[in-house]
Motif scaffolding. Structure first.
Motif, PDB file in Angstrom:
ATOM      1  N   LEU A 329       0.807  -1.220   0.000  1.00 37.62           N
ATOM      2  CA  LEU A 329       0.000   0.000   0.000  1.00 37.62           C
ATOM      3  C   LEU A 329       0.840   1.269   0.000  1.00 37.62           C
ATOM      4  O   LEU A 329       0.509   2.239  -0.694  1.00 37.62           O
ATOM      5  CB  LEU A 329      -0.939  -0.013   1.208  1.00 37.62           C
ATOM      6  N   THR A 330       1.910   1.289   0.808  1.00 35.91           N
ATOM      7  CA  THR A 330       2.752   2.492   0.865  1.00 35.91           C
ATOM      8  C   THR A 330       3.312   2.814  -0.505  1.00 35.91           C
ATOM      9  O   THR A 330       3.272   3.959  -0.970  1.00 35.91           O
ATOM     10  CB  THR A 330       3.888   2.302   1.876  1.00 35.91           C
ATOM     11  N   THR A 331       3.842   1.790  -1.182  1.00 38.08           N
ATOM     12  CA  THR A 331       4.445   2.011  -2.492  1.00 38.08           C
ATOM     13  C   THR A 331       3.411   2.402  -3.530  1.00 38.08           C
ATOM     14  O   THR A 331       3.638   3.318  -4.323  1.00 38.08           O
ATOM     15  CB  THR A 331       5.189   0.739  -2.936  1.00 38.08           C
ATOM     16  N   MET A 332       2.294   1.734  -3.535  1.00 39.34           N
ATOM     17  CA  MET A 332       1.253   2.068  -4.503  1.00 39.34           C
ATOM     18  C   MET A 332       0.807   3.509  -4.326  1.00 39.34           C
ATOM     19  O   MET A 332       0.663   4.262  -5.307  1.00 39.34           O
ATOM     20  CB  MET A 332       0.058   1.124  -4.350  1.00 39.34           C
ATOM     21  N   ALA A 333       0.625   3.914  -3.083  1.00 42.26           N
ATOM     22  CA  ALA A 333       0.194   5.289  -2.815  1.00 42.26           C
ATOM     23  C   ALA A 333       1.254   6.305  -3.233  1.00 42.26           C
ATOM     24  O   ALA A 333       0.950   7.299  -3.898  1.00 42.26           O
ATOM     25  CB  ALA A 333      -0.143   5.440  -1.335  1.00 42.26           C
ATOM     26  N   LEU A 334       2.487   6.070  -2.840  1.00 40.25           N
ATOM     27  CA  LEU A 334       3.555   7.012  -3.158  1.00 40.25           C
ATOM     28  C   LEU A 334       3.828   7.082  -4.657  1.00 40.25           C
ATOM     29  O   LEU A 334       3.979   8.177  -5.226  1.00 40.25           O
ATOM     30  CB  LEU A 334       4.841   6.621  -2.422  1.00 40.25           C
ATOM     31  N   ALA A 343       8.664  11.142  -2.249  1.00 42.92           N
ATOM     32  CA  ALA A 343       8.789   9.729  -1.906  1.00 42.92           C
ATOM     33  C   ALA A 343      10.065   9.476  -1.108  1.00 42.92           C
ATOM     34  O   ALA A 343      10.070   8.676  -0.162  1.00 42.92           O
ATOM     35  CB  ALA A 343       8.790   8.889  -3.188  1.00 42.92           C
ATOM     36  N   HIS A 344      11.127  10.172  -1.466  1.00 45.75           N
ATOM     37  CA  HIS A 344      12.383  10.037  -0.713  1.00 45.75           C
ATOM     38  C   HIS A 344      12.217  10.606   0.696  1.00 45.75           C
ATOM     39  O   HIS A 344      12.752  10.054   1.671  1.00 45.75           O
ATOM     40  CB  HIS A 344      13.513  10.741  -1.456  1.00 45.75           C
ATOM     41  N   LEU A 345      11.474  11.674   0.815  1.00 46.70           N
ATOM     42  CA  LEU A 345      11.197  12.261   2.132  1.00 46.70           C
ATOM     43  C   LEU A 345      10.526  11.239   3.055  1.00 46.70           C
ATOM     44  O   LEU A 345      10.896  11.107   4.222  1.00 46.70           O
ATOM     45  CB  LEU A 345      10.267  13.470   1.976  1.00 46.70           C
ATOM     46  N   VAL A 346       9.526  10.546   2.533  1.00 43.74           N
ATOM     47  CA  VAL A 346       8.816   9.558   3.345  1.00 43.74           C
ATOM     48  C   VAL A 346       9.768   8.444   3.771  1.00 43.74           C
ATOM     49  O   VAL A 346       9.759   8.001   4.927  1.00 43.74           O
ATOM     50  CB  VAL A 346       7.613   8.983   2.572  1.00 43.74           C
ATOM     51  N   LEU A 347      10.587   8.008   2.843  1.00 44.46           N
ATOM     52  CA  LEU A 347      11.554   6.955   3.157  1.00 44.46           C
ATOM     53  C   LEU A 347      12.472   7.389   4.294  1.00 44.46           C
ATOM     54  O   LEU A 347      12.685   6.649   5.264  1.00 44.46           O
ATOM     55  CB  LEU A 347      12.376   6.637   1.903  1.00 44.46           C
ATOM     56  N   GLN A 410       8.981  18.991   8.600  1.00 48.67           N
ATOM     57  CA  GLN A 410       7.618  19.472   8.387  1.00 48.67           C
ATOM     58  C   GLN A 410       7.054  18.977   7.057  1.00 48.67           C
ATOM     59  O   GLN A 410       5.913  18.512   6.989  1.00 48.67           O
ATOM     60  CB  GLN A 410       7.593  21.002   8.430  1.00 48.67           C
ATOM     61  N   GLN A 411       7.867  19.082   6.004  1.00 48.59           N
ATOM     62  CA  GLN A 411       7.416  18.634   4.689  1.00 48.59           C
ATOM     63  C   GLN A 411       7.199  17.121   4.672  1.00 48.59           C
ATOM     64  O   GLN A 411       6.249  16.622   4.064  1.00 48.59           O
ATOM     65  CB  GLN A 411       8.437  19.035   3.618  1.00 48.59           C
ATOM     66  N   ALA A 412       8.079  16.395   5.359  1.00 46.67           N
ATOM     67  CA  ALA A 412       7.932  14.944   5.435  1.00 46.67           C
ATOM     68  C   ALA A 412       6.630  14.569   6.131  1.00 46.67           C
ATOM     69  O   ALA A 412       5.916  13.650   5.699  1.00 46.67           O
ATOM     70  CB  ALA A 412       9.124  14.329   6.156  1.00 46.67           C
ATOM     71  N   ALA A 413       6.298  15.269   7.197  1.00 48.18           N
ATOM     72  CA  ALA A 413       5.065  14.978   7.937  1.00 48.18           C
ATOM     73  C   ALA A 413       3.836  15.227   7.058  1.00 48.18           C
ATOM     74  O   ALA A 413       2.854  14.473   7.111  1.00 48.18           O
ATOM     75  CB  ALA A 413       5.007  15.823   9.201  1.00 48.18           C
ATOM     76  N   ILE A 414       3.890  16.268   6.234  1.00 48.93           N
ATOM     77  CA  ILE A 414       2.765  16.577   5.340  1.00 48.93           C
ATOM     78  C   ILE A 414       2.559  15.452   4.335  1.00 48.93           C
ATOM     79  O   ILE A 414       1.436  14.985   4.104  1.00 48.93           O
ATOM     80  CB  ILE A 414       3.020  17.919   4.610  1.00 48.93           C
ATOM     81  N   VAL A 415       3.666  15.020   3.735  1.00 48.16           N
ATOM     82  CA  VAL A 415       3.564  13.944   2.733  1.00 48.16           C
ATOM     83  C   VAL A 415       3.124  12.642   3.397  1.00 48.16           C
ATOM     84  O   VAL A 415       2.328  11.887   2.840  1.00 48.16           O
ATOM     85  CB  VAL A 415       4.899  13.763   1.989  1.00 48.16           C
ATOM     86  N   MET A 416       3.640  12.380   4.593  1.00 50.67           N
ATOM     87  CA  MET A 416       3.250  11.171   5.319  1.00 50.67           C
ATOM     88  C   MET A 416       1.745  11.140   5.572  1.00 50.67           C
ATOM     89  O   MET A 416       1.087  10.115   5.376  1.00 50.67           O
ATOM     90  CB  MET A 416       4.001  11.091   6.649  1.00 50.67           C
ATOM     91  N   LYS A 417       1.200  12.262   6.007  1.00 55.51           N
ATOM     92  CA  LYS A 417      -0.243  12.338   6.277  1.00 55.51           C
ATOM     93  C   LYS A 417      -1.041  12.070   5.009  1.00 55.51           C
ATOM     94  O   LYS A 417      -2.005  11.283   5.020  1.00 55.51           O
ATOM     95  CB  LYS A 417      -0.588  13.718   6.840  1.00 55.51           C
TER      96      LYS A 417
END
Length: 457
Positions: A329-334, A343-347, A410-417
């Motif tokens: 799911l994580t990969t499909m979504a990203l 995507a690198h930020l989330v990683l 901050q940007q990572a948290a936004i993308v994660m959400k």
């Protein structure tokens, strides 16, 4: 022949590199040598990018794993060739310039494979064998003394390239399941060989056969557009099922030690989704120093290797790694919604969260240590070391993209959400049937059978 009898005190001369006679051959001059190395460099670089472009979308699990390894090795080969070229009066500029338009045309065709079988044929039946032939010829013809640094680089590369080809050929044979498959593989090989001969091979000296003819390119002249959606082969089912909360399981001290450790092993197995989301990051990110692609390729291979650890952990106790849902799911979504940088930020955000001793990788290792599963403890030990490296790689390449570390977080948290919301939406494609109790019962039974066999032997 012997030109003069020398007294070498019974010792091998010239550091044992070669005989005096071999050292007397003129070999290659610097310009010709560099021209060849640039062609090898371009080929290794393109191979790395082809692997990155396809690793998510090819469905076969074992091919994904091998691609993870081979793309990292080709990134290492590219780096070694870059270094050697810059040692030969060449500035470290324009190393990614196309050395030959015909070689470029070949790789434009290889990357446009329309099936896993075509992709394997292009890489392991056409490109890599020709790369090996060219490098062997180079070693046979260059002066082994004056050009020893080049010889060393090529010998080291050849060891790994020659190990990849048998795997690739075995994979081709495995995927030729019908006569039609065999015909398609042969036709695609002949199509690519037409482009290979047009370029004179990787080294430019390959003579065209008498029956050579040009082929109509598959490319339309536009940049290749990769397919980013991850796929799994038919052995895997219910890949949108997110009911197993592995973090909750291994954090729960009230659960038995073996269950907590099995949760870690299944979490390792599921890590194949990381190569599936890193491939698009690597392929779609342009203009970085080669060190970027080299280090991210290493990280991608580590993650594929972690997944293999989980695969082996299940095998040890008698469970097929594809029997229970391995969600992506994580990969499909990203891959569908995020830019490569996001995507690198989330990683990085996830890996950074695994660094605290009380809750991160040290904790996972301690959980495995509490069980009697020695193999799992070893796996977690190496997984821990790898993830420390990965967090460092993320910081190195991401911090310069932002004003400071705080903005990065901050940007990572936004993308994660946003990604969590997309994962929740995607998970509705599954009926979310609980499967963990069945898996746990089966793998425990398998471990008991293994113990019984050991005790009775």
């Amino acid at each position: 022949m012997t030109r003069v009898a020398l007294n070498n005190l019974g010792l091998l001369p010239l550091a044992g590199i070669c005989s005096y006679e071999d050292a007397c051959k003129v070999g290659y001059d610097i310009d010709h040598n560099v021209n060849l190395l640039r062609r090898y460099l371009y080929s290794e670089t393109q191979l790395n990018q082809i692997f990155a472009a396809h690793i998510a979308h090819i469905p076969e699990w074992e091919v994904k794993g091998a691609f993870g390894l081979h793309m990292w090795l080709d990134a290492e080969h590219s780096a070694a060739l870059r270094k050697r070229i810059t040692e030969m009066r060449e500035p470290p500029l324009h190393l990614d310039k196309v050395p030959d338009e015909q070689i470029e045309a070949l790789f434009h065709e290889v990357i446009r494979a329309e099936s896993t079988l075509e992709l394997l044929v292009g890489i392991y039946r056409v490109v890599k064998p020709e790369l090996v032939r060219s490098m062997r010829k180079h070693l046979a013809e260059t002066n082994p003394l004056v050009d020893h640094p080049t010889c060393r680089v090529l010998k080291l590369i050849l060891v790994e390239e020659e190990e990849m080809i048998p795997w690739g050929e075995a994979a081709v044979q495995a995927l030729i399941r019908t006569d039609a498959d065999g015909i398609a593989a042969q036709q695609w090989q002949q199509h690519l060989e037409s482009f290979l001969y047009a370029a004179g091979g990787i080294s430019g000296d390959l003579a065209k056969p008498a029956d050579w003819h040009s082929s109509v390119p598959r490319t339309d002249g536009k940049p290749y557009s990769m397919k980013v959606e991850p796929r799994r082969d038919a052995r895997f089912t219910d890949t949108y099922n997110s009911t197993a909360n592995f973090d909750q399981y291994y954090f729960d001290a009230d659960r038995p030690a073996d269950e907590r450790t099995y949760a870690l092993l299944f979490k390792r197995l599921r890590e194949m989704d990381v190569p599936e989301w890193m491939g698009p990051i690597i392929y779609q990110t342009k203009g970085k120093p080669w060190e970027y692609y080299q280090e991210l390729s290493r990280q991608l291979w580590d993650e594929a290797r972690h997944s293999m650890m989980g695969e082996v952990g299940l095998y040890q106790d008698g469970v097929e790694f594809y029997k229970y849902p391995v969600e992506f799911l994580t990969t499909m979504a990203l891959n569908r919604t995020a830019t490569p940088l996001e995507a690198h930020l989330v990683l990085w955000y996830i890996e950074q969260g695994l660094m605290p001793k009380a809750t991160g990788k040290h904790f996972e290792w301690a959980v495995a240590k509490e069980s009697d599963n020695e193999l799992a403890k070893t796996f977690q030990d190496y997984d821990w070391a790898d993830e420390v490296l990965h967090a460092q790689i993320g910081r190195k390449w991401l911090v310069p993209e932002y004003k400071d570390m705080e903005e990065l977080k901050q940007q990572a948290a936004i993308v994660m959400k946003r990604n969590l919301e997309e994962k929740d939406r995607l998970s509705r494609q599954s009926d979310l049937k609980e499967w963990w109790p069945n898996f746990l019962a089966e793998i425990r039974a398998g471990r008991e059978r293994t113990r019984d066999r050991v005790s009775s032997s």
